[in-house]
Scaffold this motif. Structure first.
Motif, mmCIF file in Angstrom:
data_model
loop_
_atom_site.group_PDB
_atom_site.id
_atom_site.type_symbol
_atom_site.label_atom_id
_atom_site.label_comp_id
_atom_site.label_asym_id
_atom_site.label_seq_id
_atom_site.Cartn_x
_atom_site.Cartn_y
_atom_site.Cartn_z
ATOM 1 N N LYS A 292 0.706 -1.222 0.220
ATOM 2 C CA LYS A 292 -0.047 -0.160 -0.034
ATOM 3 C C LYS A 292 0.796 1.105 0.096
ATOM 4 O O LYS A 292 0.259 2.187 -0.366
ATOM 5 C CB LYS A 292 -0.860 0.060 1.104
ATOM 6 N N GLY A 293 2.296 1.282 0.275
ATOM 7 C CA GLY A 293 3.139 2.400 0.167
ATOM 8 C C GLY A 293 4.250 2.234 1.276
ATOM 9 O O GLY A 293 3.975 1.316 2.237
ATOM 10 N N ASP B 33 16.022 -1.714 -4.417
ATOM 11 C CA ASP B 33 15.551 -0.672 -3.768
ATOM 12 C C ASP B 33 14.226 -0.625 -3.132
ATOM 13 O O ASP B 33 13.857 -0.154 -2.132
ATOM 14 C CB ASP B 33 15.838 0.537 -4.385
ATOM 15 N N ILE B 34 13.267 -1.026 -4.006
ATOM 16 C CA ILE B 34 11.886 -1.213 -3.663
ATOM 17 C C ILE B 34 11.697 -2.191 -2.701
ATOM 18 O O ILE B 34 10.864 -2.064 -1.795
ATOM 19 C CB ILE B 34 11.082 -1.490 -4.962
ATOM 20 N N ALA C 236 1.352 3.304 -3.277
ATOM 21 C CA ALA C 236 1.294 2.381 -4.177
ATOM 22 C C ALA C 236 1.500 2.390 -5.626
ATOM 23 O O ALA C 236 2.048 1.611 -6.043
ATOM 24 C CB ALA C 236 0.038 1.742 -3.723
ATOM 25 N N ARG C 237 0.840 3.595 -6.137
ATOM 26 C CA ARG C 237 1.035 3.902 -7.378
ATOM 27 C C ARG C 237 2.426 4.308 -7.799
ATOM 28 O O ARG C 237 2.871 3.540 -9.000
ATOM 29 C CB ARG C 237 0.280 5.149 -7.768
ATOM 30 N N THR C 238 3.436 4.924 -7.080
ATOM 31 C CA THR C 238 4.712 5.002 -7.209
ATOM 32 C C THR C 238 5.502 3.999 -7.429
ATOM 33 O O THR C 238 6.241 3.649 -8.303
ATOM 34 C CB THR C 238 5.021 6.081 -6.401
ATOM 35 N N LEU C 239 5.066 2.956 -6.503
ATOM 36 C CA LEU C 239 5.852 1.679 -6.472
ATOM 37 C C LEU C 239 5.442 0.801 -7.779
ATOM 38 O O LEU C 239 6.434 0.256 -8.428
ATOM 39 C CB LEU C 239 5.133 0.734 -5.354
ATOM 40 N N SER C 240 4.177 0.758 -8.200
ATOM 41 C CA SER C 240 4.083 0.126 -9.442
ATOM 42 C C SER C 240 4.567 0.625 -10.646
ATOM 43 O O SER C 240 5.101 0.003 -11.533
ATOM 44 C CB SER C 240 2.466 0.156 -9.597
#
Length: 417
Positions: free
Chosen positions: A62-63, A108-109, A69-73
């Motif tokens: 979720k972050g 990193d992620i 969450a969107r930046t991760l995707s």
């Protein structure tokens, strides 16, 4: 940071904060698989909050402190990769597969997801609903429900190993953000993690980069509760369910994940019920057409294991199928395994291993699982040599150890017949 050679192209290092790093270089590959294994799974859930490990696995996506969450995707899509996670009985693992030029982004992620998730209160409530829907789907799956009931029977209802990984509706509904934070603080620490990677990478560069992104100190000493030892219970139980078929699980005690008996038992299991050349498949499906699915497998963890057989059949055929399975058990104990049958099983397992080694994900997972279970890390050649060393005598020894007809557990799930 010292880097130790495990075998050709495979390396190990340990950061000052305790993170164990395992790397297998595959220069011929054009991709990299990156995984972080947390040494905590569903058996480590607090007693009243079973499903919490799996809940946290969901929440991390979720972050984080620096990415929503969107930046991760977007970040993983930007390098053409995929990312996912899964919870097991004794570990939770986060993994990404990327083209070789994206490994630093993946690393990193994954460090962000595991060490710095946001775990926001609003996300706890939102993801709770998602998991409740997952549990409903889980409960609607008769085969999965049957497996859960078999685990409750053989390990004892309430034992941590017996509990469903996804948890119960009641437990998930009661989870608070404070529970999530406490569990994450207790288990998600570098000294309780393994980083495993395989693909077109340089071990030295990986260790240097990991030292940067996994640099979080551990804080107080790890004080994880001691796991309750598992003990196999041989019971015969029927669970009444309005299903269209009878689900049959039969099993006995199996080796632990670090026991040397695992390899000869896998050979014997291949003969018994793994695949279309197995005895059970031939006796129950090919010859008599009594089941679509008939299989056997070995499931092991740190302090126990189970060697189990599963069949799904029409309720009126259940007694016949159970008797046929037991006939095959008796045959294995009564007559020596023919050399040709042993060689066939070994050839199949050898081929499966060689094919799996074409996958970077499998290579990384193989290293991490050995580390998680405190098992000696063998090279592929060493593992193949141990498989080749299995003889009819050693196969018979593990049969006599683990196939005890008076210590079998039998669980049936379906309508009364």
């Amino acid at each position: 940071m010292p880097v130790r050679t495990l075998y050709p192209h495979a390396y190990e290092a340990r950061l000052e904060n305790g993170l164990r790093i395992l790397i297998e270089e595959a220069p011929q590959s054009r991709s990299v698989s990156v995984g972080v294994w947390v040494h905590a799974g569903s058996r480590d859930d607090p007693p009243a909050l079973h499903g919490l490990s799996h809940f946290i696995e969901h929440l991390t996506f979720k972050g984080t402190a620096t990415r929503d969450a969107r930046t991760l995707s977007h970040a993983i899509d930007a390098v053409g990769g995929t990312i996912n996670a899964a919870t097991a009985k004794e570990s939770t693992f986060y993994y990404a597969d990327v083209p070789s030029d994206g490994w630093e982004t993946a690393l990193d992620i994954l460090s962000d997801l595991t060490l710095r998730p946001a775990l926001a209160a609003t996300d706890v409530d939102l993801e709770r609903n998602v998991i409740l829907e997952e549990i409903r789907g889980h409960l609607d799956d008769p085969e999965q429900t049957a497996y859960d009931l078999f685990n409750e029977d053989v390990w004892g209802e309430g034992h941590p190993v017996a509990r469903s990984i996804v948890g119960s509706m009641e437990a998930i509904e009661s989870v608070r953000r404070e529970d999530v934070l406490a569990y994450h603080h207790q288990y998600y620490r570098p000294d309780n993690m393994v980083l495993a990677m395989s693909g077109r990478i340089c071990a030295r560069r990986v260790v240097d980069r990991a030292a940067e992104v996994f640099s979080r100190p551990n804080g107080a000493l790890l004080t994880a509760p001691k796991r309750i030892p598992s003990r196999f219970h041989p019971v015969h139980t029927h669970h009444e369910r309005p299903t269209g078929m009878m689900h049959i699980y039969m099993g006995g005690s199996g080796p632990t994940a670090s026991d040397d008996d695992r390899i000869p038992l896998e050979v014997v299991n291949s003969i018994l019920g793994d695949g279309t050349s197995s005895r059970l498949f031939n006796a129950i499906r090919e010859t008599r057409g009594l089941a679509y699915v008939i299989t056997s497998y070995v499931s092991s963890f740190s302090d126990g294991g189970v060697w189990m057989t599963y069949a799904g059949t029409a309720p009126q055929n259940a007694a016949t199928v159970i008797e046929l399975i037991q006939d095959e058990f008796r045959q294995l104990l009564r007559l020596p395994i023919p050399e040709a049958e042993l060689q066939l099983a070994k050839a199949k397992l050898r081929g499966h291993l060689i094919l799996a080694l074409e996958s970077n994900a499998h290579r990384a997972s193989r290293l991490a699982n050995a580390a998680i279970h405190d098992r000696e890390i063998l090279s592929p050649d060493e593992l193949l040599a141990r498989l080749d060393a299995v003889t009819c005598d050693s196969a018979q020894t593990v049969l006599n150890t683990y196939l005890c007809l008076d210590q079998l557990s039998i669980t049936t799930i379906g309508p009364s017949t």
